[in-house]
Design an enzyme around this catalytic site. Structure first.
Site, PDB file in Angstrom:
ATOM      1  N   VAL A 111      61.271 -22.689  84.481  1.00  0.00           N
ATOM      2  CA  VAL A 111      60.491 -22.394  85.682  1.00  0.00           C
ATOM      3  C   VAL A 111      59.140 -21.763  85.322  1.00  0.00           C
ATOM      4  O   VAL A 111      58.074 -22.200  85.774  1.00  0.00           O
ATOM      5  CB  VAL A 111      61.298 -21.408  86.566  1.00  0.00           C
ATOM      6  CG1 VAL A 111      60.512 -20.969  87.772  1.00  0.00           C
ATOM      7  CG2 VAL A 111      62.618 -22.025  86.979  1.00  0.00           C
ATOM      8  N   VAL A 148      61.024 -18.395  76.924  1.00  0.00           N
ATOM      9  CA  VAL A 148      62.434 -18.773  76.876  1.00  0.00           C
ATOM     10  C   VAL A 148      63.292 -17.577  77.269  1.00  0.00           C
ATOM     11  O   VAL A 148      62.788 -16.453  77.406  1.00  0.00           O
ATOM     12  CB  VAL A 148      62.847 -19.286  75.478  1.00  0.00           C
ATOM     13  CG1 VAL A 148      62.040 -20.508  75.089  1.00  0.00           C
ATOM     14  CG2 VAL A 148      62.712 -18.201  74.429  1.00  0.00           C
ATOM     15  N   LYS A 205      56.889  -3.599  81.755  1.00  0.00           N
ATOM     16  CA  LYS A 205      57.447  -4.657  82.623  1.00  0.00           C
ATOM     17  C   LYS A 205      58.857  -4.265  83.073  1.00  0.00           C
ATOM     18  O   LYS A 205      59.244  -4.498  84.221  1.00  0.00           O
ATOM     19  CB  LYS A 205      57.471  -5.995  81.871  1.00  0.00           C
ATOM     20  CG  LYS A 205      58.278  -7.085  82.555  1.00  0.00           C
ATOM     21  CD  LYS A 205      57.628  -7.582  83.823  1.00  0.00           C
ATOM     22  CE  LYS A 205      58.470  -8.257  84.849  1.00  0.00           C
ATOM     23  NZ  LYS A 205      59.260  -9.385  84.581  1.00  0.00           N
ATOM     24  N   HIS A 243      58.525  -1.823  85.771  1.00  0.00           N
ATOM     25  CA  HIS A 243      58.091  -2.585  86.963  1.00  0.00           C
ATOM     26  C   HIS A 243      59.327  -3.127  87.682  1.00  0.00           C
ATOM     27  O   HIS A 243      59.475  -2.987  88.896  1.00  0.00           O
ATOM     28  CB  HIS A 243      57.167  -3.734  86.526  1.00  0.00           C
ATOM     29  CG  HIS A 243      56.929  -4.775  87.588  1.00  0.00           C
ATOM     30  ND1 HIS A 243      57.889  -5.699  87.951  1.00  0.00           N
ATOM     31  CD2 HIS A 243      55.861  -5.030  88.376  1.00  0.00           C
ATOM     32  CE1 HIS A 243      57.420  -6.476  88.910  1.00  0.00           C
ATOM     33  NE2 HIS A 243      56.182  -6.086  89.187  1.00  0.00           N
ATOM     34  N   ARG A 283      73.759  -2.579  93.310  1.00  0.00           N
ATOM     35  CA  ARG A 283      73.986  -4.021  93.083  1.00  0.00           C
ATOM     36  C   ARG A 283      75.382  -4.254  92.498  1.00  0.00           C
ATOM     37  O   ARG A 283      76.077  -5.183  92.885  1.00  0.00           O
ATOM     38  CB  ARG A 283      72.927  -4.592  92.135  1.00  0.00           C
ATOM     39  CG  ARG A 283      71.571  -4.716  92.792  1.00  0.00           C
ATOM     40  CD  ARG A 283      70.717  -5.733  92.069  1.00  0.00           C
ATOM     41  NE  ARG A 283      69.341  -5.643  92.537  1.00  0.00           N
ATOM     42  CZ  ARG A 283      68.368  -6.444  92.126  1.00  0.00           C
ATOM     43  NH1 ARG A 283      68.613  -7.383  91.230  1.00  0.00           N
ATOM     44  NH2 ARG A 283      67.143  -6.299  92.591  1.00  0.00           N
TER      45      ARG A 283
HETATM   46  P1  NBP Z   1      64.528 -20.854  82.740  1.00  0.00           P
HETATM   47  O1  NBP Z   1      65.979 -20.630  82.685  1.00  0.00           O
HETATM   48  O2  NBP Z   1      63.955 -21.652  83.850  1.00  0.00           O
HETATM   49  O3  NBP Z   1      64.041 -21.525  81.362  1.00  0.00           O
HETATM   50  C1  NBP Z   1      64.471 -21.033  80.131  1.00  0.00           C
HETATM   51  C2  NBP Z   1      63.800 -21.776  79.019  1.00  0.00           C
HETATM   52  O4  NBP Z   1      64.315 -21.275  77.774  1.00  0.00           O
HETATM   53  C3  NBP Z   1      64.084 -23.273  79.037  1.00  0.00           C
HETATM   54  O5  NBP Z   1      62.937 -23.957  78.642  1.00  0.00           O
HETATM   55  C4  NBP Z   1      65.187 -23.395  77.992  1.00  0.00           C
HETATM   56  O6  NBP Z   1      65.248 -24.658  77.385  1.00  0.00           O
HETATM   57  C5  NBP Z   1      64.711 -22.386  76.981  1.00  0.00           C
HETATM   58  N1  NBP Z   1      65.718 -22.018  75.976  1.00  0.00           N
HETATM   59  C6  NBP Z   1      66.922 -21.450  76.118  1.00  0.00           C
HETATM   60 BR1  NBP Z   1      67.693 -21.022  77.697  1.00  0.00          BR
HETATM   61  N2  NBP Z   1      67.533 -21.253  74.964  1.00  0.00           N
HETATM   62  C7  NBP Z   1      66.704 -21.706  74.041  1.00  0.00           C
HETATM   63  C8  NBP Z   1      66.762 -21.769  72.638  1.00  0.00           C
HETATM   64  N3  NBP Z   1      67.809 -21.315  71.975  1.00  0.00           N
HETATM   65  N4  NBP Z   1      65.702 -22.315  71.985  1.00  0.00           N
HETATM   66  C9  NBP Z   1      64.646 -22.774  72.662  1.00  0.00           C
HETATM   67  N5  NBP Z   1      64.522 -22.717  73.997  1.00  0.00           N
HETATM   68  C10 NBP Z   1      65.542 -22.192  74.680  1.00  0.00           C
HETATM   69  O7  NBP Z   1      63.864 -19.416  82.650  1.00  0.00           O
HETATM   70  P2  NBP Z   1      62.492 -18.883  83.290  1.00  0.00           P
HETATM   71  O8  NBP Z   1      62.738 -18.437  84.675  1.00  0.00           O
HETATM   72  O9  NBP Z   1      61.381 -19.835  83.002  1.00  0.00           O
HETATM   73  O10 NBP Z   1      62.274 -17.554  82.406  1.00  0.00           O
HETATM   74  C11 NBP Z   1      61.858 -17.549  81.065  1.00  0.00           C
HETATM   75  C12 NBP Z   1      61.706 -16.104  80.644  1.00  0.00           C
HETATM   76  O11 NBP Z   1      60.753 -15.474  81.515  1.00  0.00           O
HETATM   77  C13 NBP Z   1      62.986 -15.284  80.741  1.00  0.00           C
HETATM   78  O12 NBP Z   1      62.998 -14.321  79.735  1.00  0.00           O
HETATM   79  C14 NBP Z   1      62.851 -14.604  82.085  1.00  0.00           C
HETATM   80  O13 NBP Z   1      63.597 -13.408  82.151  1.00  0.00           O
HETATM   81  C15 NBP Z   1      61.344 -14.328  82.122  1.00  0.00           C
HETATM   82  N6  NBP Z   1      60.758 -14.181  83.465  1.00  0.00           N
HETATM   83  C16 NBP Z   1      61.199 -14.943  84.502  1.00  0.00           C
HETATM   84  C17 NBP Z   1      60.609 -14.756  85.756  1.00  0.00           C
HETATM   85  C18 NBP Z   1      61.056 -15.590  86.939  1.00  0.00           C
HETATM   86  O14 NBP Z   1      60.665 -15.232  88.062  1.00  0.00           O
HETATM   87  N7  NBP Z   1      61.795 -16.661  86.755  1.00  0.00           N
HETATM   88  C19 NBP Z   1      59.575 -13.841  85.923  1.00  0.00           C
HETATM   89  C20 NBP Z   1      59.136 -13.121  84.807  1.00  0.00           C
HETATM   90  C21 NBP Z   1      59.735 -13.293  83.582  1.00  0.00           C
HETATM   91  P3  NBP Z   1      66.174 -25.827  78.033  1.00  0.00           P
HETATM   92  O15 NBP Z   1      65.400 -26.321  79.198  1.00  0.00           O
HETATM   93  O16 NBP Z   1      66.270 -26.793  76.932  1.00  0.00           O
HETATM   94  O17 NBP Z   1      67.472 -25.187  78.399  1.00  0.00           O
END
Ligand code: NBP
Length: 638
Positions: free
Chosen positions: A182, A248, A357, A360, A460
């Site tokens: 995402v 990731v 963060k 936050h 929670r």
């Molecule tokens: P998603 O769950 O949407 O995506 C996670 C990504 O990590 C995918 O591209 C996945 O690849 C990849 N990945 C994983 Br899981 N294991 C991996 C590995 N062993 N090697 C390489 N790639 C790997 O998460 P997201 O919401 O995009 O969040 C990403 C980070 O940002 C997280 O740490 C999250 O806590 C943080 N974050 C999220 C938000 C939010 O609002 N969503 C806000 C701020 C920070 P795949 O597609 O092949 O499984």
């Protein structure tokens, strides 16, 4: 391929178009040179053109494009092309792609340019009508006109290169993103939309995750995204020093990726971890990457999917030298505060960015829970309908309490599905990903109080025990009691209590940051942290704007004269709300723990002397005496 450089008057279409044509050796067509005489006359009198006036002109330009295509000539057309229907006429019957470059500028910049232009037939009074007419094409490469024309053209050329990587011999991307979930996708689109060529990579899991980057780039053909499924090729395609953002899942995946990446990188390259990693992991990784002669930053990112796309709040921490290598891009990526300054600042060394963060998110947990408690009191104890609560919260917005979380809560209270409130169909078991809990653990480690935030985390967990709660509710038969008509509580008092809770939530959060700053010698700037939280992030609010100013002073927030005056005015309503709510069987973990914290914080003589006496009684732990120097300890045979 041919290009169309479009935008309103004053955006620099002709200059950029001509320069682009020169750089690429293409034929240049300036649409302004092809207006019919009556239209030029009308425009010079400040009369806007009608669609009818434009029709013949657009068709003439379309003929020129068709003719160029017939003679195998690629062109750059500079044309306002403000509406989609105009662009459709321009593209009619063309078989080759016409890449659209949209020159974007703020109105004041455009107006200033128009006024300083001599002898052009377009009056600046027409600008407003042009801006009102403008329909920004979704598939255009959007370029900011504040850059010099040469730089804009460079960006466009980079874009072309990215679209045709095979035509290049080496570098194709200025920035790399690993992880197209995402957040990774939205951040890539954010940067690409600003004309930055982004190399994108996602792992391959055979049969599950294949060609993720390629599919993503195909879905956005007009964006300068260069996809890779091969890590080596991805790294080789990046400009040096390389700048790579990992997006990731936090934890093991980050370590695995760093292991894989570091042998491919060169001294001075920079890797950033944009996930919600634990700050202690970031401390460790900074050292590990430093030992590989690489820069490493832990970048806290807030704003969710939409923020990532439109401009998040960024909290980069690590080596300052590393930050300087990427500051330009991160600042482009970030949201802007009220004064137009990027919501991105170098936070501090090591894991400081991820620490901030994490706090936050802790504040976010408490803010969400406080709103949930206010909602519960209004709905189940004061007999407000969801629509009436939305109305009440809307009134709160204009009384200094506006925030993103309040905004979305109002929207949630209005969301219907199949004639009923969607909210009522959602299971009341809150989930979490850990950052709120980490804040609590950090507070324990650092010896700081974090009462309302810790209470929000625990709330929670308790909510998630749905089955036990249902059983206990049946066993005890405790039901929400109505407070309607009882002069114990009304919505105005609740509003004041909510205001007090928010001040306390923020105060404890910032105090935790101050504590970490002292203990780890990070020299964090609390006011600057509040500033980058005024936009792009989930806890952006009117209060945060105020905190930017209040935190310029070293004084703890709850001791700032303005806060003292405010809290004093709110205290009675705050106490009455918590008392009435508890009496009416409403659990209020955040409201009540904030009040407890506040009463404890403002108690000069606490009962902790008794605790000390007890400790000494059973364990000879000793105590200090108020009638003796405080650096001495005493023990008594009780
Ligand atoms: P998603 O769950 O949407 O995506 C996670 C990504 O990590 C995918 O591209 C996945 O690849 C990849 N990945 C994983 Br899981 N294991 C991996 C590995 N062993 N090697 C390489 N790639 C790997 O998460 P997201 O919401 O995009 O969040 C990403 C980070 O940002 C997280 O740490 C999250 O806590 C943080 N974050 C999220 C938000 C939010 O609002 N969503 C806000 C701020 C920070 P795949 O597609 O092949 O499984």
């Amino acid at each position: 391929m041919s290009y169309m450089v479009m935008g309103v008057s004053g955006s620099g279409k002709s200059t950029v178009g001509k320069l682009l044509a020169q750089r690429l050796g293409l034929h240049f067509i300036d649409a302004d040179d092809h207006h019919l005489a009556p239209s030029v006359e009308k425009m010079s009198q400040g009369i806007p053109l009608t669609d009818e006036d434009r029709q013949a002109w657009l068709q003439k330009l379309n003929h020129l494009l068709l003719e160029a295509e017939r003679t195998n000539q690629e062109v750059v057309l500079a044309c306002s092309a403000l509406k989609e229907q105009y662009r459709q006429v321009l593209r009619q019957n063309l078989t080759l792609p016409l890449k659209i470059i949209y020159l974007h500028g703020e109105e004041r910049v455009l107006r200033h340019r128009m006024r300083s232009r001599q002898g052009h037939f377009m009056k600046d009074v027409l600008l407003a009508s042009q801006l009102a007419t403008l329909e920004i094409p979704a598939d255009a490469l959007r370029v900011d006109i504040t850059h010099p024309p040469e730089q804009i053209v460079e960006q466009i050329i980079q874009f072309t290169t990215a679209m045709h990587p095979s035509s290049t011999t080496g570098t194709t991307a200025s920035f790399g993103i690993i992880g197209l979930g995402v957040m990774g996708k939205s951040l890539a689109l954010n940067l690409a939309g600003k004309g930055i060529t982004v190399g994108v990579y996602n792992r391959t899991v055979p049969g599950v995750e294949e060609k993720v980057a390629e599919r993503f780039a195909e879905e956005h053909p007009q964006q300068p995204l260069v996809p890779f499924s091969d890590m080596d090729r991805f790294v080789q395609a990046l400009e040096k020093p390389r700048r790579i953002l990992l997006m990731v899942k936090a934890g093991k995946p980050v370590d695995l990726l760093l292991e894989q990446l570091h042998p491919l990188l060169e001294e001075g390259d920079l890797v950033m971890d944009g996930g919600n990693s634990h700050y202690l992991d970031t401390n460790r990784r900074t050292i590990e990457m430093h030992n590989h002669r690489l820069h490493f930053l832990g970048v806290g990112i807030s704003g969710g999917e939409e923020g990532a796309l439109k401009g998040p709040s960024l909290m980069p921490g690590g080596e300052r030298e590393g930050y300087q290598k990427v500051a330009d891009l991160l600042e482009k990526l970030a949201a802007r505060d009220q004064r137009g300054v990027p919501c991105c600042t170098y936070i501090g060394p090591q894991g400081a960015g991820h620490f901030v963060k994490m706090v936050h998110n802790g504040i976010e947990y408490a803010e969400m829970q406080a709103l949930a408690e206010a909602y519960q009191l209004l709905r189940f104890h004061l007999n407000f309908s969801p629509a009436a609560i939305a109305e009440e919260f809307t009134a709160w917005q204009s009384s200094g309490l506006n925030s993103y979380l309040l905004e979305i809560t109002i929207a949630i209270l209005q969301k219907q599905e199949d004639g009923g409130l969607l909210l009522d169909k959602i299971l009341d078991a809150a989930e979490q990903k850990g950052t709120g809990g980490w804040s609590t653990t950090a507070a324990l480690d650092l010896g700081a109080s974090l009462d309302p935030i810790a209470a929000a985390v625990m709330a929670r967990y308790l909510s998630a025990q749905k089955e036990q709660r249902v059983q206990a509710a049946a066993l005890y038969g405790i039901l929400p009691e109505q407070l309607v008509g009882v002069p114990l509580l009304h919505a105005q008092q609740l509003r004041q209590a909510y205001e007090a809770v928010r001040l306390i939530n923020h105060a404890v959060g910032f105090e935790l940051i101050r504590q970490a700053s002292r203990q780890y010698l990070w020299h964090l700037n609390l006011s600057e942290i509040a500033r980058i939280w005024t936009n792009g992030c989930i806890i952006r609010s009117e209060l945060m704007e105020e905190l930017t100013e209040l935190l310029q002073e070293e004084t703890p927030l709850l001791q700032h004269p303005r806060v003292v005056e405010r809290m004093s005015g709110l205290l009675l309503a705050f106490k009455e709300t918590v008392a009435a709510g508890l009496k009416a069987n409403a659990a209020q973990p955040v409201f009540s723990s904030a009040l407890n914290y506040f009463l404890g914080y403002t108690t000069a003589q606490s009962p902790a002397n008794l605790i000390q006496a007890q400790r000494d009684f059973f364990g000879a732990h000793t105590f200090r005496r108020v009638d003796q120097p405080l650096d001495q300890s005493f023990h008594v045979e009780w």
